[in-house]
Design an enzyme around this catalytic site. Structure first.
Site, PDB file in Angstrom:
ATOM      1  N   GLN A  70       0.841  -1.203   0.000  1.00  0.00           N
ATOM      2  CA  GLN A  70       0.000   0.000   0.000  1.00  0.00           C
ATOM      3  C   GLN A  70       0.875   1.252   0.000  1.00  0.00           C
ATOM      4  O   GLN A  70       1.609   1.487   0.954  1.00  0.00           O
ATOM      5  CB  GLN A  70      -0.874  -0.022   1.257  1.00  0.00           C
ATOM      6  CG  GLN A  70      -1.762   1.192   1.437  1.00  0.00           C
ATOM      7  CD  GLN A  70      -2.407   1.215   2.812  1.00  0.00           C
ATOM      8  OE1 GLN A  70      -1.793   0.816   3.801  1.00  0.00           O
ATOM      9  NE2 GLN A  70      -3.633   1.688   2.891  1.00  0.00           N
ATOM     10  N   SER A 127       1.355   6.695   2.890  1.00  0.00           N
ATOM     11  CA  SER A 127       2.097   7.733   3.611  1.00  0.00           C
ATOM     12  C   SER A 127       3.346   8.197   2.872  1.00  0.00           C
ATOM     13  O   SER A 127       3.977   7.428   2.151  1.00  0.00           O
ATOM     14  CB  SER A 127       2.533   7.198   4.981  1.00  0.00           C
ATOM     15  OG  SER A 127       1.434   6.921   5.774  1.00  0.00           O
ATOM     16  N   SER A 155       4.334  -1.070   4.144  1.00  0.00           N
ATOM     17  CA  SER A 155       4.499  -2.384   4.768  1.00  0.00           C
ATOM     18  C   SER A 155       4.932  -3.418   3.736  1.00  0.00           C
ATOM     19  O   SER A 155       4.276  -3.566   2.703  1.00  0.00           O
ATOM     20  CB  SER A 155       3.188  -2.856   5.398  1.00  0.00           C
ATOM     21  OG  SER A 155       2.746  -1.926   6.330  1.00  0.00           O
ATOM     22  N   GLU A 158      -9.304  -0.866   6.145  1.00  0.00           N
ATOM     23  CA  GLU A 158      -8.060  -1.095   6.876  1.00  0.00           C
ATOM     24  C   GLU A 158      -8.317  -0.932   8.365  1.00  0.00           C
ATOM     25  O   GLU A 158      -7.862  -1.722   9.183  1.00  0.00           O
ATOM     26  CB  GLU A 158      -6.989  -0.112   6.402  1.00  0.00           C
ATOM     27  CG  GLU A 158      -5.656  -0.327   7.102  1.00  0.00           C
ATOM     28  CD  GLU A 158      -4.594   0.684   6.686  1.00  0.00           C
ATOM     29  OE1 GLU A 158      -4.915   1.587   5.898  1.00  0.00           O
ATOM     30  OE2 GLU A 158      -3.461   0.559   7.160  1.00  0.00           O
ATOM     31  N   GLU A 172      -5.239   9.685  17.487  1.00  0.00           N
ATOM     32  CA  GLU A 172      -5.670  11.085  17.539  1.00  0.00           C
ATOM     33  C   GLU A 172      -6.457  11.465  16.289  1.00  0.00           C
ATOM     34  O   GLU A 172      -7.446  12.214  16.372  1.00  0.00           O
ATOM     35  CB  GLU A 172      -4.449  12.000  17.712  1.00  0.00           C
ATOM     36  CG  GLU A 172      -3.790  11.905  19.084  1.00  0.00           C
ATOM     37  CD  GLU A 172      -3.025  10.609  19.347  1.00  0.00           C
ATOM     38  OE1 GLU A 172      -2.698   9.887  18.375  1.00  0.00           O
ATOM     39  OE2 GLU A 172      -2.773  10.289  20.522  1.00  0.00           O
TER      40      GLU A 172
END
Lengths: 389, 378
Positions: free
Chosen positions: A131, A134, A166, A249, A374
């Site tokens: 994936q 980020s 990953s 996910e 968060e």
């Protein structure tokens, strides 16, 4: 006999005949899990056989349509299959990001051709996916991503960098968020594209983590090529798909199977006194944790039942992700306490090379990856509680 | 069974939510308190609740009840928690009805349950003797005589004890304090000679009592269930009552969250709505999560209670989790409301007072966390 009872009986017979003996024992750890892919090295003949047999039936992805390599089962049938697999303690034949994340997104947003091309290979474990989300400057603020895709007619040229990818070093293909419009607002210039990792323009570099393991990579694109036929959905409309996939996910991360109750570990390790775990303080902490864990387990059950009844999961998955990952971290802190100093052996046979400590450290990423706790709380506050920006 | 409400339960929920919001909002509790109404609830409301079928919610249709099951009772209790509606619902329609159903003989059931379902008879359980819930620790004595039993001792924390017409009393016919065996249940009229009822004004502005038994005589027919075997019936009946209390706590927690969120959306400081502050947003979101997780545990326990069989593990899970979440919700509600949350004029204080009182009733967090561990085998 009802259809479902007949299905259960057939399934039981088939599993009894076809699940190899070794696949009915628990896996010995991360290295023993079947991820599939071109370069995957099977740990045993049984593991290979199990994947082939289940893959041929489409039972690695029981509810996907048959024409795309799935089992074509109804939700009720899939539930029966899962319970029959549990009954003989059968391992999952295949674990992959293709099954877990890309598959559901392709089923929803892909063209018929894209589904035909990619889904059967996921189902059979032939292609391993990673994936590309980020980036160094787009973590929690994912929509700030800057990896650039230039339109070259029938293909795109891609330049940029991803991070926390990953198992990128073990993956065959990537599903990737790229920017196709730098003028538009940040959510509207993003596209969702698939391409081959085995090309000159792609390099990966594993990142050594505090656990001593390297499950994540930095991934560099230097004039990498992606065919336009592999653009999923419309150009510049990738954020919708990205969000949909994140929902999957998050639900997945929150639902990492039911672990052995801590009390079983503690009874084993510390013994009992009058039927209670001998360490009183630890017994109390374990009960506290197991109460939350049980209540959370029923929340997953309720969420599934509500979804089945037509309810919209939406931002609720953020709650599941946030709560589930915090619970898992707490669980591993308690595993340390149960094991005392034995938990900290880092190398050596006794600890299977520091499995307890390394797993504990690994869980620290649970509440960071897939959107931090968060970020999940932000989503709940804004989308569910309607608190002002 | 799917872990969601079925259509019939959904309708009951809507009707209960609407009924209590309209007929018994928090302002009614305030008035009852300020007017020092002896019963601490409205008899008119109770009559209407009986007409709605709420008073007979657990009672079978053959005894004139609505037979909505434990899930139904939980939905009514949750609505009452949201509005802090005062009534003998929990004491009589849940605790006493479940206990009579579990322990009573046919004759007792057919004489008592219809009267409970009609709201004409208000009964309640007298179980605790100290500040700590501990059924097996009961020491109150019941000595057999030729004509029945003589009861001596005291009971405390009896819910609706000041208004109830009858008490179901746990007393020891044999054995020692701490023994599971030797405990028996008795049906006692509040007018019985030698019974002193001290109405206690408690923090939640509701009606409780301490009972003193000075050689109260009851005849043999007052025995509810088998002599010495009270715990076999009491355990499952108490568990039903505990899960319904958990549902009331859930209603309180949800209402606290909703009122707090509304306040965060309206209150301005530093020139902006305070709900835009991330420090408060995250706390509200965390509270939301805890409430949702608690809701699942309670619904599961309610369903397991209706399914029959041993559901101790589920009941303790639900009560423990509800205690913890209600504590968090009421504390957070006051803190996030700031100074106004501390004033009597503002309603939020009523919620924390009711929550803590019933968190303690029939076993608090620690009691149920310990029992949960025992049920799990550790």
């Amino acid at each position: 006999m009802s259809d479902l009872e007949a299905f259960r009986s057939e399934t039981r017979d088939w599993l009894e005949t076809n699940c190899p003996p070794l696949m009915r024992t628990p896996s010995t750890g991360e290295a023993d899990i079947c991820w599939g892919g071109k370069t995957f090295v099977f740990q045993s003949d049984d593991q290979k056989l199990w994947l082939e047999r289940m893959g041929a039936r489409g039972w690695t992805v029981p509810t996907w349509p048959k024409e795309y390599g799935g089992g074509g089962l109804s939700k009720e049938e899939a539930k029966i299959l899962a319970s029959e697999m549990r009954r003989i303690k059968a391992r999952s034949p295949l674990v992959s990001f293709g099954i877990w994340m890309l598959g559901p997104a392709l089923l929803k947003f892909g063209t018929h051709e894209q589904k035909l091309e990619h889904l059967p290979k996921i189902a059979r474990g032939e292609i391993r996916w990673c994936q590309g989300y980020s980036e160094p400057n787009a973590g929690s603020d994912l929509a700030a991503l800057a990896t650039k895709a230039e339109d070259k007619g029938d293909h795109y040229i891609i330049n940029g960098q991803k991070v926390w990818t990953s198992y990128a070093d073990k993956a065959d293909w990537i599903f990737c968020l790229v920017r196709t419009d730098f003028e538009a607002s940040k959510h509207t210039g993003i596209s969702f594209i698939l391409f081959d990792m085995d090309q000159k323009g792609v390099t990966t570099k594993p990142i050594l983590l505090i656990s001593g393991n390297s499950p994540f990579c930095e991934t560099f694109f230097d004039d990498a090529i992606a065919l336009k036929s592999n653009l999923v959905g419309e150009e510049n409309k990738g954020w919708t798909i990205a969000k949909y996939l994140l929902t999957h996910e998050r639900t997945g991360i929150s639902d990492m199977g039911l672990p052995t109750p801590l009390n079983a570990l503690a009874v084993d390790k510390l013994g009992t006194k009058n039927g209670e775990i001998a360490d009183k303080m630890l017994r109390h902490q374990i009960a506290e944790h197991e109460i939350d864990a049980a209540a959370f387990m029923f929340t997953l059950e309720r969420a599934k039942d509500e979804a089945k009844a037509g309810g919209d999961m939406g931002a609720f998955s953020s709650m599941l992700k946030g709560y589930g990952t915090e619970l898992n971290k707490d669980r591993h802190e308690l595993i340390l306490k149960v094991n005392g100093s034995d938990a900290f052996e880092w190398e050596g046979q006794f600890s299977n090379n520091g499995e307890i400590a390394r797993n504990w450290l690994r869980t620290k990423a649970n509440s960071i990856e897939g959107g931090t706790t968060e970020v999940q709380l932000n989503i709940i506050a804004k989308r569910i509680l309607n608190l002002p920006a | 069974m799917a872990l969601i409400l079925n259509e019939e339960q959904q309708l009951l929920k809507e009707s209960a939510d609407g009924f209590f919001a309209e007929k018994a909002p928090v302002s009614q509790l305030r008035t009852l308190r300020d007017d020092k109404v002896e019963d601490c609830f409205s008899r008119d409301l109770w009559k209407e609740m009986a007409e709605m079928g709420f008073a007979g919610i657990l009672v079978g249709e053959d005894h004139g009840g609505a037979d909505f099951g434990l899930v139904g009772a939980g939905l009514v209790a949750e609505a009452m928690g949201r509005n802090l509606s005062a009534s003998p619902f929990h004491a009589s329609s849940v605790m006493a009805a479940a206990l009579i159903e579990a322990a009573g003989n046919d004759q007792q059931k057919s004489s008592l349950l219809p009267a409970i379902a009609a709201g004409e008879l208000i009964a309640t359980l007298a179980i605790d003797e100290t500040g700590t819930h501990d059924p097996e620790g009961s020491a109150m004595k019941a000595v057999a005589s030729d004509t029945g039993y003589k009861l001596s001792g005291m009971k405390t924390f009896v819910q609706e004890g000041g208004a109830a017409g009858h008490y179901i009393v746990l007393a020891r016919t044999s054995g020692e304090r701490g023994d599971r065996d030797g405990l028996s249940l008795f049906w006692v009229d509040r007018r019985a000679k030698g019974l002193i009822v001290d109405r206690s004004v408690m923090t939640d502005s509701r009606n409780w009592a301490k009972l003193t038994f000075e050689g109260v005589h009851v005849d043999a027919g007052a025995l509810l269930g088998d002599e010495g075997k009270a715990m076999d019936a009491l355990d499952p009946a108490l568990d039903k009552a505990r899960v319904v209390l958990a549902a009331e706590l859930l209603g309180i927690a949800q209402e606290c969250l909703d009122r707090t969120v509304k306040y965060l959306q309206e209150r301005k400081q530093f020139g902006v709505l305070i709900g835009s502050f991330q420090g408060l947003q995250h706390r509200a979101a965390q509270l939301f999560s805890e409430i949702e997780v608690t809701r699942s545990a309670i619904l599961k326990a309610l369903q397991m209670g209706d399914a029959g069989g041993d559901f101790r593990w589920f009941a303790s899970l639900a009560k423990a989790k509800a205690c913890k979440t209600a504590e968090l919700a009421t504390n957070e509600a006051i803190q996030m409301h700031g100074g106004i949350g501390m004033t009597d004029e503002f309603d939020i204080g009523f919620f924390i007072k009711r929550a803590r009182t019933i968190q303690t009733l029939y076993g608090d967090y620690n009691y149920h966390a310990d029992r949960f561990a025992h049920c799990s085998g550790y």
